[in-house]
Design an enzyme around this catalytic site. Structure first.
Site, PDB file in Angstrom:
ATOM      1  N   MET A  52       0.927  -1.220   0.066  1.00  0.00           N
ATOM      2  CA  MET A  52       0.004  -0.273  -0.004  1.00  0.00           C
ATOM      3  C   MET A  52       0.827   1.243   0.051  1.00  0.00           C
ATOM      4  O   MET A  52       1.657   1.311   0.931  1.00  0.00           O
ATOM      5  CB  MET A  52      -0.879  -0.166   1.166  1.00  0.00           C
ATOM      6  CG  MET A  52      -1.799   1.265   1.598  1.00  0.00           C
ATOM      7  SD  MET A  52      -3.143   0.931   2.699  1.00  0.00           S
ATOM      8  CE  MET A  52      -2.066   0.870   4.307  1.00  0.00           C
ATOM      9  N   ARG A  79      -6.427  -0.959   9.340  1.00  0.00           N
ATOM     10  CA  ARG A  79      -6.500  -0.248  10.845  1.00  0.00           C
ATOM     11  C   ARG A  79      -6.986  -1.427  11.838  1.00  0.00           C
ATOM     12  O   ARG A  79      -6.614  -1.304  12.769  1.00  0.00           O
ATOM     13  CB  ARG A  79      -7.564   0.702  10.488  1.00  0.00           C
ATOM     14  CG  ARG A  79      -6.821   1.954   9.846  1.00  0.00           C
ATOM     15  CD  ARG A  79      -7.722   3.272   9.619  1.00  0.00           C
ATOM     16  NE  ARG A  79      -6.780   4.330   9.248  1.00  0.00           N
ATOM     17  CZ  ARG A  79      -7.405   5.463   8.509  1.00  0.00           C
ATOM     18  NH1 ARG A  79      -8.757   5.724   8.412  1.00  0.00           N
ATOM     19  NH2 ARG A  79      -6.590   6.480   8.184  1.00  0.00           N
ATOM     20  N   TYR A 110       1.466   3.905  12.745  1.00  0.00           N
ATOM     21  CA  TYR A 110       1.082   3.811  11.477  1.00  0.00           C
ATOM     22  C   TYR A 110      -0.378   3.629  11.094  1.00  0.00           C
ATOM     23  O   TYR A 110      -0.965   3.316  12.095  1.00  0.00           O
ATOM     24  CB  TYR A 110       1.979   2.791  10.877  1.00  0.00           C
ATOM     25  CG  TYR A 110       2.132   1.459  11.287  1.00  0.00           C
ATOM     26  CD1 TYR A 110       1.222   0.712  11.976  1.00  0.00           C
ATOM     27  CD2 TYR A 110       3.062   0.700  10.780  1.00  0.00           C
ATOM     28  CE1 TYR A 110       1.465  -0.608  12.632  1.00  0.00           C
ATOM     29  CE2 TYR A 110       3.288  -0.594  11.061  1.00  0.00           C
ATOM     30  CZ  TYR A 110       2.605  -1.264  11.890  1.00  0.00           C
ATOM     31  OH  TYR A 110       2.659  -2.427  12.559  1.00  0.00           O
ATOM     32  N   GLU A 111      -0.696   3.417   9.800  1.00  0.00           N
ATOM     33  CA  GLU A 111      -2.134   3.187   9.477  1.00  0.00           C
ATOM     34  C   GLU A 111      -3.040   4.148  10.058  1.00  0.00           C
ATOM     35  O   GLU A 111      -4.315   4.150  10.406  1.00  0.00           O
ATOM     36  CB  GLU A 111      -2.668   1.840   9.905  1.00  0.00           C
ATOM     37  CG  GLU A 111      -1.939   0.830   9.240  1.00  0.00           C
ATOM     38  CD  GLU A 111      -1.859   0.817   7.749  1.00  0.00           C
ATOM     39  OE1 GLU A 111      -2.502   1.697   6.962  1.00  0.00           O
ATOM     40  OE2 GLU A 111      -0.656   0.251   7.432  1.00  0.00           O
ATOM     41  N   GLY A 112      -2.627   5.595  10.235  1.00  0.00           N
ATOM     42  CA  GLY A 112      -3.407   6.431  10.842  1.00  0.00           C
ATOM     43  C   GLY A 112      -3.121   6.722  12.224  1.00  0.00           C
ATOM     44  O   GLY A 112      -3.167   5.811  12.985  1.00  0.00           O
TER      45      GLY A 112
END
Length: 593
Positions: free
Chosen positions: A164, A297, A441-443
């Protein structure tokens, strides 16, 4: 360090007894044909063998060796390639994948429990197949039939991997300002040019091809996030007959040297006019990528949960074995020089904190998985709409709360060891280092909290929250759970509801109230959600205390009581912080920091 043992009995308790997954799946078209309770149990048992025998033994050695980059080539630690081959041969990459293209089509309720085993056993290894599974999800949901047929079978089979590619050196959370360009070509493809950073599994040696999902903008695209498109860019081109062709203009410029997850290659990826194919519609790539991002997430949330479980297993084993001092009530083992440290209140406090929140988190991850299954497979429009709303509401909670508690729990597990917890050989220091990234990570968790408070709550006037609150009240008032759990649960959800509307009302006059409240609000939400999970578990456990597994069920009730008495009260201080408003955050000028 303790050898990892998958908590199969606890997983079966949550899956079969609390949420009655077999009955649920039997009523959902698309699942009734592929899975039942016996199949799920067999899959989890095989997953336990794989994670304990193949992945866990590589955890420490993988951390010590790390991924290596030489002239654009990334090599994973010894044993990883062989373990990945075993993993792929078992069909695990495609566990939840579309059966039309070679996936197994298993429910999310099951796959979240397998992912927990994976993260408990080996964080770094797990990131490679979970990124692939997420990429497959986005391709299956948004790509053309031609792209799906060409790429999904080999990705599900583990022959190819996925990545990604979002973040750029100047663009992290604010993806609207990305600079990667995609120029249309005469053959319908696009030439993708730009640099992406922090790309997990962007380059490695685990299999023969890597399929990158890349966010980019056409030269004439609208400004901001509305101009983002999504492209499938293979590392090696794929011929019409499915064979591999020439190398694409994709290269790995370097890998990061990190605090943890050192065996996971975190790459700088350069796209120099690389050939790519549009996924979904032009200028709607961010929405398509969110299909993958939301999967990741929840998965990264489960990373926090898995690390908590492994830290707990190690800490309990150590606490039962380590002899230090005598119990305050007198010697427990008078024939030994001292008592095991599990007799001491503070050690028990730490162990109970980890145990109570990890078991609640396991139930909550399965609950969110259930909502994903309903959103995908339910035929009833009302049930589907409710599930979709709960998925939207609960995904940021799962990601942020699991991982915030994941770090807290791993630090507590390390503390149980005292000085030995700081020593490499016991494994606790690696867990602390590995789990730390999950909050970032991932927001980042701050962004997850802002998403929950802003987009998922204030923006709709608390409508989505109302779905969850109504369900909790309905259960609490049903009489299913003992009153010692149901009564404080009703009180807690009422307090959270009042807090929700306090922020909604305050935001009308001051937009900063949303961001000021968000983190504490998410934590308060998480503690109430966990209380709901414990009430549901207690409802089942109370019926089992007279049977052959009385000890197991009594342990559940006792742990639930601890949660309600020692951890749920944290919502009081969190609510007080929220009610203090945004003003204390803005009294200082920038120059006064």
């Amino acid at each position: 360090m303790a050898e990892y043992k998958a908590p199969l009995r606890d997983m079966q308790f949550v899956l079969n007894e609390v949420f009655k997954a077999g009955d649920l799946w039997a009523g959902l078209p698309g699942l009734a044909e592929v899975v039942d309770s016996e199949t799920a149990e067999a899959i989890l048992e095989e997953g336990a063998k794989l994670t304990s025998r193949e992945l866990a033994p590589l955890n420490r050695s993988g951390d010590e060796e790390g991924a290596k980059w030489v002239d654009g080539v990334v090599t994973t630690p010894a044993g990883f390639k062989e373990a990945f081959a075993t993993y792929a041969e078992g069909g695990w990459v495609g566990l939840g994948g579309n059966p039309e293209f070679g996936g197994m089509g298993m429910p999310k309720m099951l796959s979240v429990q397998f992912e927990e085993m994976m993260y408990s056993a080996n964080n770094s290894f797990t990131l490679y197949p979970t990124l692939t599974a997420g990429a497959c999800l986005a391709i299956n949901a948004h790509a053309s039939e031609e792209l799906k047929s060409q790429y999904l079978p080999n990705m599900y089979a583990g022959v190819w991997s996925g990545s990604m590619c979002l973040t750029e050196p100047h663009s992290g959370t604010d993806l609207g300002i990305i600079r990667t360009k995609a120029e249309p070509q005469a053959d319908g493809s696009y030439a993708v040019t730009g640099t992406k950073i922090f790309i997990t599994g962007g380059e490695h040696d685990l299999n023969e091809n890597i399929i990158h999902l890349v966010l980019a903008k056409l030269p004439d695209a609208p400004a901001g996030p509305r101009g983002i498109s999504l492209f499938l860019v293979p590392k090696i081109m794929v011929n019409e007959d499915g064979s591999l062709g020439e190398k694409n203009a994709v290269s790995c410029g370097s890998i990061e040297h990190k605090m943890g997850i050192k065996a996971s290659a975190t790459c700088v990826m350069n796209f120099d006019g690389a050939k790519g194919y549009l996924v979904g519609e032009l200028n709607k790539g961010l929405a398509a990528m969110f299909t993958m991002m939301n999967y990741e997430r929840l998965s990264i949330g489960i990373q926090g949960l898995g690390c908590s479980e492994m830290s707990y297993q190690s800490a309990v084993e150590y606490a039962k074995d380590r002899l230090q001092s005598r119990a305050a009530t007198g010697p427990v083992e008078p024939n030994k020089a001292a008592d095991p440290i599990i007799v001491h209140p503070d050690v028990r406090r730490m162990l109970m904190n980890i145990k109570a929140t990890t078991e609640a988190g396991r139930a909550f991850s399965t609950y969110v998985g259930m909502q994903l299954d309903l959103a995908k497979h339910a035929e009833d429009d009302v049930a589907k709409a409710k599930a979709e709303g709960l998925v939207a509401l609960l995904t940021p909670v799962a990601k942020a709360f699991f991982t915030d508690l994941g770090l807290e729990n791993c630090v507590q597990g390390q503390q149980v060891f005292g000085g030995h917890g700081y020593i490499r050989e016991w494994g606790q220091e690696q867990l602390v280092r590995d789990v730390r990234i999950a909050q970032i990570y991932e927001g980042t968790n701050g962004i997850q909290a802002l998403d929950l408070m802003g987009r998922k709550t204030v923006a709709n006037g608390g409508k989505l929250f109302g779905l969850f609150a109504e369900e909790i009240r309905e259960f609490a008032n049903s009489g299913a759970a003992p009153e010692e759990f149901s009564k404080p649960l009703v009180d807690a959800v009422s307090k959270l509801e009042e807090l929700t509307h306090f922020v909604i009302d305050g935001s009308k006059n001051n937009p900063n109230e949303v961001g000021a409240a968000s983190v504490e609000y998410l934590h308060a939400f998480g503690y109430v959600a966990y209380a709901y999970m414990w009430a549901r578990m207690a409802a089942v456990a109370q019926a089992g205390v007279e049977g052959s597994e009385a000890d197991f069920y009594q342990g559940k009730l006792s742990t639930g009581r601890y949660y309600f008495k020692r951890l749920l009260p944290r919502i009081e201080s969190l609510a007080a912080a929220v009610r203090s408003g945004a003003d204390p955050l803005f009294e200082l000028t920038a120059d006064q920091f």
